[in-house]
Scaffold this motif. Structure first.
Motif, mmCIF file in Angstrom:
data_model
loop_
_atom_site.group_PDB
_atom_site.id
_atom_site.type_symbol
_atom_site.label_atom_id
_atom_site.label_comp_id
_atom_site.label_asym_id
_atom_site.label_seq_id
_atom_site.Cartn_x
_atom_site.Cartn_y
_atom_site.Cartn_z
ATOM 1 N N ALA B 88 48.812 46.678 26.370
ATOM 2 C CA ALA B 88 48.375 47.591 27.436
ATOM 3 C C ALA B 88 46.956 48.114 27.214
ATOM 4 N N LEU B 89 46.071 47.216 26.731
ATOM 5 C CA LEU B 89 44.660 47.615 26.591
ATOM 6 C C LEU B 89 44.011 47.527 27.968
ATOM 7 N N PHE B 90 42.986 48.337 28.193
ATOM 8 C CA PHE B 90 42.300 48.292 29.497
ATOM 9 C C PHE B 90 41.317 47.122 29.468
ATOM 10 N N ASP B 91 41.598 46.119 30.297
ATOM 11 C CA ASP B 91 40.863 44.862 30.160
ATOM 12 C C ASP B 91 39.411 44.916 30.623
#
Lengths: 272, 244
Positions: B88-91
């Motif tokens: 769930a990293l901010f891409d």
């Protein structure tokens, strides 16, 4: 050959249908309730927007500057078509000099804002639905909540504010482009003097005409942003789920834009 | 300390959890083991208050969070870090932006302090030189280490891991497990690890709870798992990996 149903079969079928209808109704009312609270939270978070002013600017660029070409193309096209068709009709009655007034009223009151709303529902709404849906299924929205950030304040309220700010000038651009293309067609297709065309536009337009048209901009901004964002937040079931929620967002917001367009016109025209 | 007391959860007609009780003490590593789709990740979300149970209580550090509203929950959630299964990293953000994002969002810290904490986590995760890369340019193991670094950014006392080694190659898995072990040794952190890989349990966990058909069928220190008589536990001990 027709199949015959026994009475008990028909009763069972009716009962199943009834149960399905009740379940669908329950889901519908539950979704409406969720949407209501989602919308309230998006508005309540407006005071927090100064923390997210960069997001507001980014979204303003997406729904404003980036959407301008498609809004202008649709306005020019509908303005030109309207001038051709209405001009032909008026010619039969020998009232071609009324072309300016009839196209101006149609464009400013109805078609300018409506087309802008539909175009933005497709462009801005689909982007919201797909982006937020992808964030939902990749757990980025859960991550925001898990680390103490309100996802509605961060993701929805900036979109809502940006749409509220940008839809008004977009409506103005849409009206302007629609009228210009109608004037062009009046002059070059119907051989109508531009002076006659514009003389039928300006002196006849009253405040009510602008109120009807420009009141639709914030109404459409609220509908498109909240419906598409809500559907994005509700995305489930992988990439196909994102597709489904995006489509649902566009279909529902477009339908609501059409309904709202009718009611805003009706209410304002009846009360002003 | 996190406690689940007689927690039950239903999705529609489907009963996901039935009277689940668990206790995770500070500075210990607890594994929750079970087959895919049994509701293990749901337990982590209950602990964070991301979803609410239909019955029972969720207690975090003595506070009942079961019916707490979202705003009050934010303060509780900062006591825990979460590493999501898909990271769930901010891409659209670089690694250092991902690590610093929640500090900028939620804490009024000077920019120097934020940079210091980000650099600390970059070093902890062994990602020096990758600060300005986007997550898509990193390997699965590296992304997982960024997610662990992000989970530690508020200096929580407990980290929740959702399938920390799933989808990773053996070398990356080993690195992640040693990183988890070092969290307790060097940072005095507790952890909850949700996994379906039994090796992970024996490698890092002090205690293990086995979730089967919505119920906890074993909850004790890891060593005692070998002594359990439940047929499901006997089968997973012989097969090693749960793919049921």
């Amino acid at each position: 050959m027709k199949t015959q149903r026994s009475p008990s079969g028909i009763i069972a079928f009716t009962r199943t249908l009834q149960e399905k209808l009740i379940l669908d109704m329950k889901v519908f009312f539950f979704t409406m309730q969720e949407f209501f609270w989602f919308s309230i939270r998006a508005f309540v978070a407006i005071p927090k927007a100064k923390q997210y002013w960069r997001d507001v600017l980014d979204q303003a660029k997406i729904c404003g500057a980036d959407s301008l070409p498609i809004v202008l193309v649709s306005a020019v096209s509908i303005g030109a078509l309207l001038a051709i068709e209405v001009g032909n009709l008026l010619e039969d009655f020998g009232a071609k000099t009324m072309l300016g007034r009839s196209t101006a009223l149609s464009v400013i009151r109805e078609l300018g804002p409506l087309l802008m709303g539909l175009m933005l529902s497709a462009r801005f709404g689909s982007r919201n639905g797909a982006e937020l849906g992808a964030m939902q299924i990749s757990e980025q929205i859960d991550a925001l909540r898990a680390f103490g950030t309100d996802p509605i304040a961060k993701l929805v309220t900036p979109r809502l504010l940006a749409a509220l700010i940008m839809f008004l000038p977009l409506t103005a651009f849409s009206d302007f482009a629609g009228l210009q293309s109608a004037a062009y067609m009046a002059e070059h297709y119907h051989r109508l003097d531009p002076g006659i065309f514009w003389n039928a536009v300006y002196p006849r337009l009253v405040a009510k005409d602008f109120v009807v048209g420009f009141l639709k901009a914030p109404v459409f901004a609220i509908i498109i942003t909240l419906v598409s964002s809500f559907n994005g937040f509700s995305a489930r079931g992988g990439t196909s789920g994102v597709g489904r929620s995006t489509i649902k967002g566009i279909v529902v917001s477009s339908g609501l834009v059409l309904i709202a367009n009718f009611y805003v016109s009706k209410i304002v025209l009846e009360n002003m | 300390m996190i406690e689940l007391r007689q927690v039950g959860l239903k999705y529609g007609e489907r009963e996901i959890l039935k009277n689940v009780s668990l206790c995770i003490k500070d500075n210990t590593i607890k594994a929750i083991l079970g087959p895919s789709g049994v509701g293990k990740s749901t337990i982590l979300k209950l602990m964070l208050g991301l979803i609410k149970p239909n019955k029972g209580q969720v207690i975090v550090d003595g506070t009942d969070i079961t019916n707490m509203n979202e705003t009050s929950l934010y303060a509780i959630r900062r006591k825990m870090g979460m590493v999501f299964q898909g990271n769930a990293l901010f891409d659209s953000m670089t690694i250092s932006q991902n690590l610093g994002f929640f500090l900028r969002e939620n804490m009024r810290l000077p920019e120097e302090e934020i940079s210091r904490r980000v650099a600390e986590q970059i070093q902890f995760a062994g990602l020096e030189g990758y600060e300005e890369q986007l997550p898509e340019n990193l390997s699965g193991g590296m992304r997982r280490r960024v997610a662990i670094g992000r989970a530690m950014i508020f200096k929580p006392h407990m980290i929740l891991f959702d399938e920390p080694t799933a989808g990773l190659d053996p070398v990356s898995s080993k690195k992640i497990l040693s990183l988890i072990s070092s969290l307790r040794k060097n940072n005095n952190l507790g952890a909850v690890i949700v996994t379906h890989i039994i090796d992970d349990v024996f490698n890092v966990a002090d205690s293990v709870a086995v979730l089967y058909q919505g119920e906890i069928i074993f909850d004790d220190v890891t060593e005692k798992l070998h002594e359990a008589n439940h047929p499901f536990i006997r089968s997973i001990l012989s097969d090693n990996i749960l793919e049921l």
